[in-house]
Design a protein around this motif. Structure first.
Motif, short mmCIF file in Angstrom:
data_model
loop_
_atom_site.label_atom_id
_atom_site.label_comp_id
_atom_site.label_asym_id
_atom_site.label_seq_id
_atom_site.Cartn_x
_atom_site.Cartn_y
_atom_site.Cartn_z
N UNK A 67 6.39 26.02 -17.16
CA UNK A 67 6.06 27.33 -16.89
C UNK A 67 7.14 28.50 -16.64
N UNK A 68 8.39 27.65 -16.24
CA UNK A 68 9.54 28.59 -16.28
C UNK A 68 10.17 28.75 -17.50
N UNK A 69 10.02 27.78 -18.34
CA UNK A 69 10.61 28.15 -19.73
C UNK A 69 9.77 29.19 -20.43
N UNK A 70 8.20 29.12 -20.48
CA UNK A 70 7.58 29.86 -20.93
C UNK A 70 7.88 31.42 -20.59
N UNK A 71 8.05 31.67 -19.00
CA UNK A 71 8.27 32.78 -18.61
C UNK A 71 9.74 33.30 -18.91
N UNK A 72 10.62 32.30 -19.01
CA UNK A 72 11.93 32.71 -19.61
C UNK A 72 11.90 33.35 -21.14
N UNK A 73 11.13 32.66 -21.79
CA UNK A 73 10.99 33.10 -23.35
C UNK A 73 10.18 34.36 -23.48
N UNK A 96 0.96 -1.09 -0.10
CA UNK A 96 -0.04 0.07 0.02
C UNK A 96 0.82 1.10 0.03
N UNK A 97 1.94 1.27 0.70
CA UNK A 97 2.73 2.43 0.85
C UNK A 97 3.67 2.45 -0.54
N UNK A 98 4.14 1.57 -1.08
CA UNK A 98 4.65 1.42 -1.98
C UNK A 98 3.87 2.06 -3.16
N UNK A 99 2.45 1.80 -3.14
CA UNK A 99 1.46 2.50 -4.09
C UNK A 99 1.72 3.85 -4.06
N UNK A 100 1.36 4.24 -2.69
CA UNK A 100 1.30 5.72 -2.51
C UNK A 100 2.53 6.48 -2.94
N UNK A 101 3.53 5.93 -2.50
CA UNK A 101 4.90 6.52 -2.86
C UNK A 101 5.28 6.53 -4.30
N UNK A 102 4.64 5.66 -5.28
CA UNK A 102 4.74 5.69 -6.70
C UNK A 102 3.94 6.85 -7.01
N UNK A 103 2.56 6.95 -6.46
CA UNK A 103 1.69 8.33 -6.89
C UNK A 103 2.28 9.31 -6.53
N UNK A 104 3.13 9.42 -5.36
CA UNK A 104 3.58 10.79 -4.81
C UNK A 104 4.52 11.37 -5.80
N UNK A 105 5.65 10.12 -6.10
CA UNK A 105 6.55 10.23 -7.13
C UNK A 105 6.06 10.54 -8.67
N UNK A 106 5.25 10.10 -8.82
CA UNK A 106 4.56 10.46 -10.17
C UNK A 106 3.91 11.94 -10.13
N UNK A 107 3.26 12.18 -9.13
CA UNK A 107 2.83 13.57 -8.84
C UNK A 107 3.93 14.61 -8.81
N UNK A 108 4.88 14.27 -8.06
CA UNK A 108 6.33 15.19 -8.02
C UNK A 108 6.89 15.36 -9.22
N UNK A 109 6.91 14.30 -10.38
CA UNK A 109 7.51 14.67 -11.55
C UNK A 109 6.53 15.50 -12.31
N UNK A 110 5.09 15.07 -12.29
CA UNK A 110 4.39 16.17 -13.08
C UNK A 110 4.42 17.49 -12.73
N UNK A 111 4.44 17.62 -11.30
CA UNK A 111 4.53 19.29 -10.75
C UNK A 111 5.89 19.55 -11.44
N UNK A 112 6.97 18.66 -11.55
CA UNK A 112 8.37 19.50 -11.69
C UNK A 112 8.20 19.83 -13.26
N UNK A 113 7.68 18.75 -14.14
CA UNK A 113 7.53 19.16 -15.39
C UNK A 113 6.68 20.24 -15.74
N UNK A 114 5.34 20.53 -15.02
CA UNK A 114 4.90 21.81 -15.25
C UNK A 114 5.40 22.91 -14.69
N UNK A 115 6.11 23.03 -13.65
CA UNK A 115 6.91 24.05 -13.28
C UNK A 115 8.10 24.41 -14.52
N UNK A 116 8.74 23.45 -14.72
CA UNK A 116 10.04 23.59 -15.98
C UNK A 116 8.93 24.18 -17.03
#
Length: 118
Positions: free
Chosen positions: A42-48, A20-40
């Motif tokens: 937004x950052x790239x658009x702001x830079x441009x 159960x915790x491994x699944x939650x960790x995987x979901x959290x990691x996926x969400x973290x990667x998604x947030x990091x990608x979205x931030x990247x």
């Protein structure tokens, strides 16, 4: 219930909890990667956007400098505009020409104001 059965049951419960915790960790990691990608993104658009704004600012400053040299270097532009206005009065120019000359005068006044206040 024997000790062996209890240990097997505890082991099964522990494996379920770990799973159960491994699944939650995987979901959290996926969400973290998604947030990091979205931030990247937004950052790239702001830079441009910042590069475009800087480029436009440099372009505007170049034209303002050129206009300042023209305006400050001589009185040709205001004199030519005054001459054109006088000609339109004498030769009854179309309304569009009067509008254009009024616009030109407005732009000269505006640029003069900007140059004097920068």
């Amino acid at each position: 219930m024997s000790l062996s059965q209890r240990l097997s049951e505890i082991e099964a419960n522990m494996l379920a909890i770990i799973s159960k915790y491994k699944e939650e960790l995987d979901l959290a990691t996926t969400h973290e990667h998604k947030v990091a990608d979205e931030y990247a993104q937004v950052y790239a658009k702001n830079e441009a956007r910042g590069r475009v704004i800087d480029s436009l600012h440099r372009e505007a400053m170049m034209w303002m400098d050129r206009f300042a040299l023209t305006l400050n270097g001589s009185q040709d532009l205001p004199r030519l505009l005054a001459k054109a206005k006088a000609m339109t009065d004498v030769y009854s120019a179309p309304e569009e020409i009067h509008g254009l000359l009024i616009y030109c005068q407005h732009m000269i006044d505006l640029m003069t104001h900007i140059i004097r206040n920068c």
